[in-house]
Design a protein around this motif. Structure first.
Motif, mmCIF file in Angstrom:
data_model
loop_
_atom_site.group_PDB
_atom_site.id
_atom_site.type_symbol
_atom_site.label_atom_id
_atom_site.label_comp_id
_atom_site.label_asym_id
_atom_site.label_seq_id
_atom_site.Cartn_x
_atom_site.Cartn_y
_atom_site.Cartn_z
ATOM 1 N N UNK A 16 0.836 -1.212 0.000
ATOM 2 C CA UNK A 16 0.000 0.000 0.000
ATOM 3 C C UNK A 16 0.865 1.253 0.000
ATOM 4 N N UNK A 17 1.961 1.183 -0.783
ATOM 5 C CA UNK A 17 2.903 2.298 -0.960
ATOM 6 C C UNK A 17 3.649 2.664 0.319
ATOM 7 N N UNK A 18 3.715 1.769 1.292
ATOM 8 C CA UNK A 18 4.467 1.983 2.524
ATOM 9 C C UNK A 18 5.648 1.011 2.552
ATOM 10 N N UNK A 19 6.848 1.548 2.839
ATOM 11 C CA UNK A 19 8.023 0.684 2.941
ATOM 12 C C UNK A 19 8.002 -0.040 4.283
ATOM 13 N N UNK A 20 8.099 -1.376 4.246
ATOM 14 C CA UNK A 20 8.042 -2.204 5.445
ATOM 15 C C UNK A 20 9.301 -3.051 5.571
ATOM 16 N N UNK A 21 9.734 -3.233 6.814
ATOM 17 C CA UNK A 21 10.909 -4.051 7.114
ATOM 18 C C UNK A 21 10.481 -5.401 7.662
ATOM 19 N N UNK A 22 11.156 -6.461 7.196
ATOM 20 C CA UNK A 22 10.984 -7.811 7.748
ATOM 21 C C UNK A 22 9.533 -8.268 7.654
ATOM 22 N N UNK A 23 9.096 -8.549 6.440
ATOM 23 C CA UNK A 23 7.703 -8.880 6.182
ATOM 24 C C UNK A 23 7.357 -10.290 6.682
ATOM 25 N N UNK A 24 6.177 -10.425 7.302
ATOM 26 C CA UNK A 24 5.666 -11.755 7.598
ATOM 27 C C UNK A 24 4.909 -12.261 6.372
ATOM 28 N N UNK A 25 4.357 -13.462 6.467
ATOM 29 C CA UNK A 25 3.760 -14.082 5.278
ATOM 30 C C UNK A 25 2.596 -13.262 4.723
ATOM 31 N N UNK A 26 1.698 -12.818 5.577
ATOM 32 C CA UNK A 26 0.531 -12.077 5.091
ATOM 33 C C UNK A 26 0.923 -10.778 4.409
ATOM 34 N N UNK A 27 1.966 -10.122 4.912
ATOM 35 C CA UNK A 27 2.448 -8.910 4.259
ATOM 36 C C UNK A 27 3.147 -9.251 2.946
ATOM 37 N N UNK A 28 3.939 -10.304 2.969
ATOM 38 C CA UNK A 28 4.717 -10.680 1.800
ATOM 39 C C UNK A 28 3.816 -11.077 0.623
ATOM 40 N N UNK A 29 2.750 -11.818 0.894
ATOM 41 C CA UNK A 29 1.909 -12.301 -0.205
ATOM 42 C C UNK A 29 1.121 -11.172 -0.864
#
Length: 242
Positions: free
Chosen positions: A167-180
């Motif tokens: 959603x156009x936000x930079x995220x660190x260390x993604x879990x599965x739900x974020x990664x997919x």
């Protein structure tokens, strides 16, 4: 704020449990959030045929996910057939660790790194690299009378982390739900000295700009620095890290 309460630039809880098994000279249970990987390192007094007689050693890795590591059973690799994803990941682990090992000083020995995923919730390849480094260090230390001081063979530390755009936000260390669901997924491997080993990045049905890439790399570097510090603490204050 993310579903698990983390800020965009915050790692999942990261722990290393050394000497998790007794047989391998180096063994570490690494947890990054729910992702759990057993990393072991064994030393073999031989090398592949292409290195015989050269006096040079080798480091290689194997990676696998146990059947119960995912929410639906993952079939075991059998009959020498390994799925393409596992092959790609184990090659990445091997390249990452070879970047900080002096194979000339190792002598004609092979370092085997085995990374077995017990539970997967995103970032299994990065967790494997982070744990494998500590397993490698412990295995070399256990064999220092035969091989020599660990500081002669390990040239620095190496760590890995995922970053992504959701959603156009930079995220660190993604879990599965974020990664997919991420629009951009990037895995970063760096040494403790700040040198790049590998950058794996792709857009998922989208594109990303140079500015977004730069911000993701900067965010990933912050994560690498934090993981490196965790590795230092796990190995103890006298460990010869860069």
């Amino acid at each position: 704020m993310r579903p698990d309460g983390r800020k965009p630039d915050q790692l999942r809880p990261l722990t290393f449990k050394r000497r998790y098994t007794r047989q391998a000279p180096g063994s570490v249970l690494v947890r990054m959030g729910r992702t759990t990987v057993l990393c072991t390192c064994c030393v073999e007094a031989s090398v592949p045929s292409f290195l015989e007689g050269t006096g040079k050693g080798w480091l290689t890795a194997e990676y696998g996910m146990l059947p119960g590591s995912t929410n639906t059973r993952k079939p075991r690799d059998r009959g020498g057939k390994i799925d393409g994803r596992s092959v790609e990941i184990q090659r990445l682990i091997g390249r990452s660790l070879r970047a900080v090992v002096d194979l000339e000083r190792l002598g004609e020995r092979t370092l085997w790194l085995d990374c077995d995923v017990l539970e997967a919730d995103g970032g299994t390849r990065t967790a494997s690299i982070n744990g494998a480094y500590i397993a490698l260090a412990d295995a070399l230390n256990a064999n220092k009378l035969r091989i020599g001081p660990v500081s002669n063979i390990i040239r620095g530390s190496v760590a890995a982390v995922s970053v992504g755009l959701l959603n156009d936000v930079e995220l660190l260390d993604l879990d599965y739900n974020e990664d997919k669901d991420a629009e951009v997924d990037l895995n970063l491997v760096m040494t403790g000295a700040g040198q790049f080993v590998e950058v794996q990045g792709t857009g998922e049905e989208t594109t990303f700009s140079r500015g977004q890439l730069d911000r993701l790399l900067k965010l990933g570097k912050l994560g690498i620095d934090a993981i490196t510090e965790k590795q230092r603490r796990a190995l103890g204050p006298n460990w010869p890290l860069d």
